[in-house]
Design a protein around this motif. Structure first.
Motif, short mmCIF file in Angstrom:
data_model
loop_
_atom_site.label_atom_id
_atom_site.label_comp_id
_atom_site.label_asym_id
_atom_site.label_seq_id
_atom_site.Cartn_x
_atom_site.Cartn_y
_atom_site.Cartn_z
N GLU A 427 78.77 69.61 36.33
CA GLU A 427 79.63 70.80 36.33
C GLU A 427 78.86 72.05 35.94
N VAL A 428 77.98 71.94 34.93
CA VAL A 428 77.17 73.09 34.53
C VAL A 428 76.27 73.53 35.67
N LEU A 429 75.62 72.57 36.31
CA LEU A 429 74.70 72.92 37.39
C LEU A 429 75.44 73.53 38.57
N ARG A 430 76.58 73.00 38.89
CA ARG A 430 77.35 73.55 40.02
C ARG A 430 77.76 75.00 39.76
N SER A 431 78.03 75.30 38.52
CA SER A 431 78.50 76.65 38.21
C SER A 431 77.36 77.64 38.01
N GLU A 432 76.17 77.15 37.66
CA GLU A 432 75.09 78.07 37.29
C GLU A 432 73.96 78.18 38.29
N LEU A 433 73.72 77.17 39.11
CA LEU A 433 72.58 77.22 40.02
C LEU A 433 72.75 78.32 41.07
N ARG A 434 71.63 79.00 41.35
CA ARG A 434 71.61 80.07 42.34
C ARG A 434 70.43 79.85 43.30
N PRO A 435 70.46 80.49 44.46
CA PRO A 435 69.33 80.37 45.38
C PRO A 435 68.00 80.69 44.70
N GLY A 436 66.99 79.87 44.98
CA GLY A 436 65.68 80.07 44.39
C GLY A 436 65.44 79.28 43.13
N ASP A 437 66.50 78.67 42.55
CA ASP A 437 66.34 77.87 41.34
C ASP A 437 65.75 76.50 41.68
N VAL A 438 65.08 75.92 40.72
CA VAL A 438 64.53 74.57 40.84
C VAL A 438 65.04 73.75 39.67
N VAL A 439 65.52 72.53 39.93
CA VAL A 439 66.06 71.70 38.87
C VAL A 439 65.45 70.31 38.90
N LEU A 440 65.03 69.83 37.74
CA LEU A 440 64.49 68.48 37.57
C LEU A 440 65.56 67.59 36.94
N VAL A 441 65.70 66.38 37.46
CA VAL A 441 66.63 65.40 36.89
C VAL A 441 65.83 64.16 36.53
N LYS A 442 65.89 63.76 35.24
CA LYS A 442 65.08 62.62 34.81
C LYS A 442 65.70 61.95 33.58
N GLY A 443 65.59 60.61 33.52
CA GLY A 443 66.08 59.84 32.38
C GLY A 443 65.78 58.38 32.58
N SER A 444 66.11 57.57 31.58
CA SER A 444 65.80 56.14 31.61
C SER A 444 66.93 55.29 32.16
N ARG A 445 67.29 55.51 33.41
CA ARG A 445 68.24 54.65 34.10
C ARG A 445 69.59 54.57 33.42
N TYR A 446 69.95 55.56 32.62
CA TYR A 446 71.28 55.59 32.01
C TYR A 446 72.19 56.49 32.85
N ARG A 447 72.33 56.13 34.12
CA ARG A 447 73.18 56.83 35.08
C ARG A 447 72.73 58.27 35.30
N THR A 448 71.53 58.62 34.87
CA THR A 448 71.05 59.99 35.08
C THR A 448 71.01 60.32 36.57
N TRP A 449 70.79 59.28 37.40
CA TRP A 449 70.72 59.53 38.84
C TRP A 449 72.03 60.08 39.40
#
Length: 484
Positions: A427-449
């Motif tokens: 929800e935070v990412l959907r509301s805040e991301l704008r064109p040109g932004d880059v986002v990394l998603v990472k974690g230890s298999r705790y549904r981070t995907w």
């Protein structure tokens, strides 16, 4: 698998035939999932508290299995009875590999980068001959023999990732499938909670080179002192790779483009050649050098190695998989697993991809760090702040020390927020991301995907984006969790 009679199978696994024709031949695959059984297969029935493979034995035979390898009789089903099905599967793999003298077994291990490097090596060896390598990180006592049993008389290279949760685990996997070439990538703190110390991790990883025959080859990372020192633990020939001056296969003049893709000059005793990778992250320099060192030793000419490196793509999912959304946001899906070392390389890759927009990191918990858990998470948060991450989303209370580490950096101009779960991060990412932004998603298999999948959904719906993914054919195996 190579064709074997049931008598030969029973002999290999120290088993006993019950209701089975000794002359009947296994001509298909060895499967432990009854849904994958085809004509001529051998079905392995593992007992379990919730699901017992023996309950599916009759169905497997109906689907074409020649017999069932199991620990108890099933009425009306031809059986190879053993005391322990997992041990028996390892013995069968050892017997099959032993009957393939033309096969070169390449084993690799390390605290991080194993799966990606395994995929890179396999993409090079397939140019030299038929290759078997598992997709994903099928690297334990089950995945190892399962993958080895995919080898046929036509197979020339078997590329095996070897994981461990303790001392002796790599040695056991080497007993199952003895390596001819051993590659050690690095020694870090992944799963230090189970090993107890970095020294114990190094001890465990070095079992891979100790397993080599005298005429084998150890390929060692010259940039990691603990790996470099493993040369003393083998009588086999040693080749070093890295950026260190004493490396036999090394990279110089490394640079990154605006997508974080490295270019460098590959230097070998035969000469040098330019390399431009299609993979994201500076750490891919080291991974690709390991693959280059193996290919060179197998006889691939320098120019061909350099050209092939530029064509390498991703095979296993959720590992530095970069894609663009139609709204101009770039996503780095590295959500399969995480430890402090892999978090660091992913964050540095993120920082290197900053364009006109901001950089976000959605980070989850890192498992199995033991006494290093709190400090390990805090170090990741501190690094994120020092690298200038604009918005840090820490997902889940167990990962809270990441938030603490970031906010402790007094001169950081970004912001960190501790979120309850993946849905909140989305929800935070959907509301805040704008064109040109880059986002990394990472974690230890705790549904981070789930965060990465939500960000990917729109790109997939619009048929855009995509990543440097290879079409290398590998046996289809069940996904399992990483081990160190």
């Amino acid at each position: 698998m190579i064709p074997l009679s049931l008598a030969e199978v029973a002999s290999a696994v120290d088993g006993r035939l019950v209701g089975a024709d000794p002359a009947a031949r296994v001509t298909g695959p060895v499967e432990f999932d009854s849904r994958k059984v085809t004509a001529g297969a051998l079905f392995v029935a593992f007992p379990g508290e919730k699901v017992d493979g023996h309950d599916y034995a009759a169905g497997a035979v109906d689907a074409g299995a020649v017999a069932v390898l199991g620990t108890r009789e099933v009425p009306g089903v031809p059986m190879v009875l053993v005391g322990d099905a997992l041990t028996a599967m390892g013995r069968l793999a050892r017997a099959v590999v032993g009957r393939l003298p033309q096969l070169t077994v390449i084993g690799l291990t390390g605290s991080s980068g194993k799966t990606t490097t395994k995929d890179l090596i396999a993409q090079l060896t397939v140019r030299l001959g038929p290759t078997v390598a598992p997709p994903g990180s099928f690297n334990n006592e089950l995945g190892h023999p399962y993958t080895a049993l995919q080898a046929t008389p036509e197979t020339r290279f078997l590329v095996m990732e070897k994981g461990a949760r303790g001392i002796g685990h790599v040695r056991y996997l080497c007993d199952v499938v003895p390596p001819r070439i051993s590659v050690v990538l690095n020694v870090g703190v992944a799963h230090i909670g189970e090993f107890g110390s970095v020294e114990n991790i190094a001890l465990a990883k070095g079992e891979l080179v100790e397993a080599l025959p005298a005429d084998g080859l150890a390929v060692l990372n010259a940039d990691d002192p603990l790996v470099d020192a493993m040369a003393a633990r083998t009588g086999a020939r040693v080749v070093r790779y890295g950026e260190a001056a004493h490396a036999d296969v090394r990279a110089v003049d490394v640079s990154l483009d605006d997508r974080g893709r490295p270019s460098y000059t590959l230097v070998t005793p035969e000469g040098s050649a330019p390399v431009r990778l299609g993979l994201t992250g500076r750490h891919q320099v080291s991974n690709s050098l390991a693959a280059a060192a193996v290919a060179r030793e197998l006889g691939m000419p320098l120019a061909e190695v350099a050209g092939a490196l530029g064509e390498l793509g991703l095979v296993s999912t959720r590992r530095m998989d970069v894609f663009d959304r139609p709204d101009g946001v770039t996503v780095i899906d590295d959500s399969y697993n995480a430890n402090p070392a892999s978090m660091a390389v992913a964050l540095r890759a993120l920082a290197g991809m900053r364009r006109e927009g901001r950089i976000f990191a959605a980070l989850g918990y890192m498992a199995e760090l033991g006494d290093f858990e709190r400090d390990g998470h805090r170090e990741v948060g501190r690094l994120a702040a020092e690298l200038g991450v604009d918005r840090l989303l820490v997902v889940g209370e167990p990962a809270a020390p990441i938030h603490e580490g970031a906010t402790a950096v007094s001169d950081w101009g970004g912001e960190s927020v501790l979120l309850t779960d993946q849905a909140a991060a989305v929800e935070v990412l959907r509301s805040e991301l704008r064109p040109g932004d880059v986002v990394l998603v990472k974690g230890s298999r705790y549904r981070t995907w789930e965060v990465a999948d939500a960000l990917r959904a729109e790109a997939d719906r619009n048929g855009v984006g995509g990543s440097a993914r290879s079409e290398l054919a590998s046996p289809a195996v069940a996904t399992e969790g990483d081990i160190a």
